[in-house]
Design an enzyme around this catalytic site. Structure first.
Site, PDB file in Angstrom:
ATOM      1  N   GLU A 223      -3.035  -4.813  -2.334  1.00 51.98           N
ATOM      2  CA  GLU A 223      -3.338  -5.666  -3.803  1.00 51.98           C
ATOM      3  C   GLU A 223      -3.621  -5.338  -5.368  1.00 51.98           C
ATOM      4  O   GLU A 223      -3.111  -5.707  -6.206  1.00 51.98           O
ATOM      5  CB  GLU A 223      -5.288  -6.438  -3.212  1.00 51.98           C
ATOM      6  CG  GLU A 223      -4.827  -7.075  -2.591  1.00 51.98           C
ATOM      7  CD  GLU A 223      -5.398  -6.307  -1.128  1.00 51.98           C
ATOM      8  OE1 GLU A 223      -5.055  -4.575  -0.715  1.00 51.98           O
ATOM      9  OE2 GLU A 223      -5.676  -6.424  -0.010  1.00 51.98           O
TER      10      GLU A 223
ATOM     11  N   CYS B  28     -10.394  -5.283   0.714  1.00 54.82           N
ATOM     12  CA  CYS B  28     -11.453  -4.048   0.894  1.00 54.82           C
ATOM     13  C   CYS B  28     -12.345  -4.409  -0.224  1.00 54.82           C
ATOM     14  O   CYS B  28     -12.062  -5.189  -1.468  1.00 54.82           O
ATOM     15  CB  CYS B  28     -10.794  -2.749   1.223  1.00 54.82           C
ATOM     16  SG  CYS B  28     -10.736  -2.241  -0.203  1.00 54.82           S
TER      17      CYS B  28
ATOM     18  N   ASN C 161       0.605  -1.528  -0.396  1.00 57.89           N
ATOM     19  CA  ASN C 161       0.075  -0.469  -0.073  1.00 57.89           C
ATOM     20  C   ASN C 161       0.383   1.074  -0.086  1.00 57.89           C
ATOM     21  O   ASN C 161       1.768   1.440   0.609  1.00 57.89           O
ATOM     22  CB  ASN C 161      -0.966  -0.058   0.721  1.00 57.89           C
ATOM     23  CG  ASN C 161      -0.567   0.014   2.771  1.00 57.89           C
ATOM     24  OD1 ASN C 161       0.582  -0.712   2.553  1.00 57.89           O
ATOM     25  ND2 ASN C 161      -1.033   0.702   3.315  1.00 57.89           N
TER      26      ASN C 161
HETATM   27  N1  THU Z   1      -5.276  -0.869   2.799  1.00 54.37           N
HETATM   28  C1  THU Z   1      -5.143  -2.299   1.430  1.00 54.37           C
HETATM   29  O1  THU Z   1      -3.869  -1.898   1.381  1.00 54.37           O
HETATM   30  N2  THU Z   1      -5.895  -2.876   1.109  1.00 54.37           N
HETATM   31  C2  THU Z   1      -7.095  -3.691   1.714  1.00 54.37           C
HETATM   32  O2  THU Z   1      -7.786  -4.250   1.404  1.00 54.37           O
HETATM   33  C3  THU Z   1      -7.320  -2.711   2.547  1.00 54.37           C
HETATM   34  C4  THU Z   1      -6.831  -1.143   3.159  1.00 54.37           C
HETATM   35  C5  THU Z   1      -4.683   0.324   2.706  1.00 54.37           C
HETATM   36  C6  THU Z   1      -5.231   0.737   3.001  1.00 54.37           C
HETATM   37  C7  THU Z   1      -4.650   2.097   3.540  1.00 54.37           C
HETATM   38  O3  THU Z   1      -3.338   2.708   3.200  1.00 54.37           O
HETATM   39  C8  THU Z   1      -3.990   0.817   4.821  1.00 54.37           C
HETATM   40  O4  THU Z   1      -4.626   0.185   4.190  1.00 54.37           O
HETATM   41  C9  THU Z   1      -5.137   1.544   5.852  1.00 54.37           C
HETATM   42  O5  THU Z   1      -6.500   1.418   5.002  1.00 54.37           O
END
Ligand code: THU
Length: 158
Positions: free
Chosen positions: A73, A110, A60
């Site tokens: 993802e 998510c 992320n």
């Molecule tokens: N995040 C992801 O990388 N993938 C997900 O499926 C859920 C959330 C990240 C986004 C943000 O940088 C951090 O997790 C907190 O939401």
């Protein structure tokens, strides 16, 4: 009444996984420190195994303008697409590490990520196995990303 069942495997630890899945989860964990997550302090990393065996990682990347944060993802899908254009991702391991607490259960993708994983599956008409683990604890394995997006939207509806 119609019902919808989700079947998945829950393994007590990564050691119980088959070798390739274990390797993929390890690659995701190794990629965690690359996460740029100064706002949430929630690192997410993924490792994708492509059809030709290549492993590609992603994480992320946050932004001071919060809605612009990029999840691990889609970042990994994009990295795979640029490194091996047209090559399907057959498995993805996703892991997380929070600065606030030890997450001892898998953090599942998510809604937006689920939709993007599902699009990949429909585009390539191929299932993408998902291997999910928190910082520690059990590992959940789903045979298909679509399994965690019941009644998902697809281009077939357009
Ligand atoms: N995040 C992801 O990388 N993938 C997900 O499926 C859920 C959330 C990240 C986004 C943000 O940088 C951090 O997790 C907190 O939401």
């Amino acid at each position: 009444m119609p019902t919808h069942k989700i079947t998945y495997n829950a393994y007590p630890s990564p050691e119980a996984l088959e070798a390739l899945d274990q390797e993929l989860l390890k690659a995701a964990k190794l990629a965690l420190p690359n996460s740029y997550s100064p706002y949430s302090k929630f690192q997410v990393a993924a490792a994708a195994r492509l059809e030709d065996g290549t492993v590609v990682t992603g994480w992320n990347t946050e932004n001071a303008a919060y809605p612009m944060c990029i999840c691990a993802e889609p970042a990994t899908l994009a990295a795979a697409a640029s490194q091996r254009p047209g090559m399907p991702v057959v498995a993805m391991a996703i892991t997380v590490k929070s600065a606030n607490h030890v997450l001892d259960q898998p953090a599942s993708p998510c809604g937006s990520c689920r939709q993007q994983l599902h699009e990949h599956e429909t585009r390539f008409e191929m299932k993408m196995k998902l291997i999910l683990q928190g910082e520690s604890g059990p590992v959940y394995v789903f045979d298909s990303a679509g399994d965690i997006l019941p009644f998902g939207f697809s281009g077939k509806m357009l």
